[in-house]
Design an enzyme around this catalytic site. Structure first.
Site, PDB file in Angstrom:
ATOM      1  CD  GLU A  87      30.316  28.385  37.613  1.00  0.00           C
ATOM      2  OE1 GLU A  87      29.751  29.210  36.867  1.00  0.00           O
ATOM      3  OE2 GLU A  87      31.399  28.619  38.184  1.00  0.00           O
ATOM      4  CB  CYS A 119      34.688  29.481  41.080  1.00  0.00           C
ATOM      5  SG  CYS A 119      34.327  29.999  39.390  1.00  0.00           S
ATOM      6  CG  HIS A 246      38.710  31.456  42.055  1.00  0.00           C
ATOM      7  ND1 HIS A 246      38.661  30.512  41.048  1.00  0.00           N
ATOM      8  CD2 HIS A 246      37.794  32.415  41.719  1.00  0.00           C
ATOM      9  CE1 HIS A 246      37.749  30.869  40.161  1.00  0.00           C
ATOM     10  NE2 HIS A 246      37.209  32.021  40.548  1.00  0.00           N
TER      11      HIS A 246
END
Length: 416
Positions: A87, A119, A246
């Site tokens: 990112e 992500c 995650h």
């Protein structure tokens, strides 16, 4: 050397870099005068902190370099694809991969590119790379996927500041899957457009926290359901020995696990807590020391499982990758004793323990410079020597790639 798993493709090697320095999260809470009642929900001990000579390029290279150093020249030549996910791009045209390719000394016959989807991006790249390897169009080919990001959050980010990490995770893929043999064809995707977080400029990181948390939980439910439509007889509890998700912060992972258990099993509260401790908690040890590594987060969790439990038999890991915006995937693979030996030489835990621990005042002073990391600057010199004492703790400290200067917008790096 660990034994090869015949007839499979997957992760041959993996390494994580969690920044050169860290700060105790409790010190950050106290320094920002945040509500201490919310500290326990993060389930974090430390978070990684970048030094002013670190950026997405150095994080990528410093994560991947130990993997390549352990490979033979012939094996390195078989890396035919390099993908970085981030990112935190350093240019709208030139990829982070182009810099990493140069400083990792990869073959000039290697494809490289950069991908972005918050992500989730590293998982998308990993699955596409595995498809290329499994197709057999280039027998023996390998791919290197590197997730790399920096943190742009200061006190304006409130409770997101203590949760954000910095660093990178490098994943080497091929047909000798010593770390994890992937369950090819066993996956479930769930994606749609939502504006839960965004980075509209190199200086701004914004988000709708509540929307992002609910979207994460929604995607976990539906991506697992999609996985179940592809895999006969799958059961959330019995199919997977461990779960790696995650991890923006461990409290959200715990909430996700609790939601799935309540909806899919007849377990009571105590049984859910016991299951969390057995199957999920091992994945949180490293994230609790680094913070959110964005698209590298789920792979840091995988490393945490392997190094924490040190499996003595084959074990299946269910993995959930989520990226704001949003895209998600539930997939799986098998680890075993060979996974432990494959990670041992890289000593991820030793790297994390060896970082320089900063005081809150040192952190605040560094933050002013770190927030400039992605801002386009025509010319800039970075005083690397000023910050080296923070990381030169022992004579055995490995070399690090460092940003030395920017000349006509061209970033220039050196090994220190």
């Amino acid at each position: 050397m660990a034994e090869r798993v015949p007839g499979g493709v997957g992760i041959e090697a993996i390494n994580a870099y969690g920044g050169a320095a860290s700060i105790p999260v409790l010190d950050l809470f106290r320094g920002r005068r945040l509500d201490p009642e919310r500290f326990s929900n993060l389930m974090m001990q430390e978070r990684g902190v970048a030094l002013p000579f670190e950026d997405p390029v150095t994080n990528a290279v410093n994560a991947a370099r130990p993997i390549l150093d352990a490979m033979s020249p012939e094996a390195r030549e078989r890396i035919e694809l390099l993908v970085t996910s981030s990112e935190s791009g350093v240019d709208f045209s030139k990829s982070i991969s182009s810099h990493a390719h140069e400083h990792l000394g990869l073959s000039r016959h290697c494809r490289f590119l950069e991908v972005k989807q918050a992500c989730y991006a590293a998982t998308g790249a990993l699955q596409l790379a595995l498809g290329y390897i499994a197709s057999g169009v280039s027998p023996g080919a390998k791919a290197l996927v590197i997730a790399t990001d920096v943190t742009l959050v200061d006190e304006s980010g409130l409770y997101s500041e203590p949760a954000m990490g910095t660093g990178g995770v490098a994943v080497l893929l091929g047909d000798e899957p010593r770390v994890m043999k992937m369950d090819l064809g066993a996956f479930g995707n769930y994606s749609y457009d939502v504006f839960d977080t965004a980075r509209p400029s190199p200086e701004i990181d914004i988000g709708d926290v509540d929307r992002s948390l609910f979207t994460y939980l929604d995607c976990l439910k539906h991506s697992f359901a999609a996985y179940g439509r592809r895999v006969d007889g799958v059961d959330f509890v019995s199919t997977f020995d461990y779960l790696a998700m995650h991890t923006p912060f461990a409290g959200l992972v715990k909430a996700g696990h609790r939601k799935m258990m309540r909806e899919l099993t007849p377990c009571d509260v105590d049984e859910i807590e016991a299951d969390f401790g057995r199957r999920v908690k091992p994945s949180l040890q490293y994230p609790s020391l680094v913070g959110n590594l964005c698209s590298g987060s789920v792979y840091l969790s995988l490393c945490s499982i392997i190094d924490t439990i040190k499996p003595e038999r084959s074990a299946r890991v269910g993995m959930f990758s989520y990226g704001s915006g949003c895209s998600s995937e539930f997939f799986s693979g098998v680890i075993g004793p060979e996974s432990v030996s494959a990670l041992a030489g890289l000593d991820i835990g030793g790297h994390l323990r060896g970082r320089r621990q900063l005081t809150f005042d040192q952190y605040v002073e560094l933050l002013k410079e770190n927030l400039r990391c992605l801002v386009p600057t025509k010319n800039r010199d970075v005083d690397v020597e000023r910050y080296l004492p923070l990381v030169t703790r022992t004579a055995s400290r490995p070399r690090m790639l460092a940003l030395r200067r920017v000349v006509d917008y061209h970033r220039q790096y050196e090994w220190v």
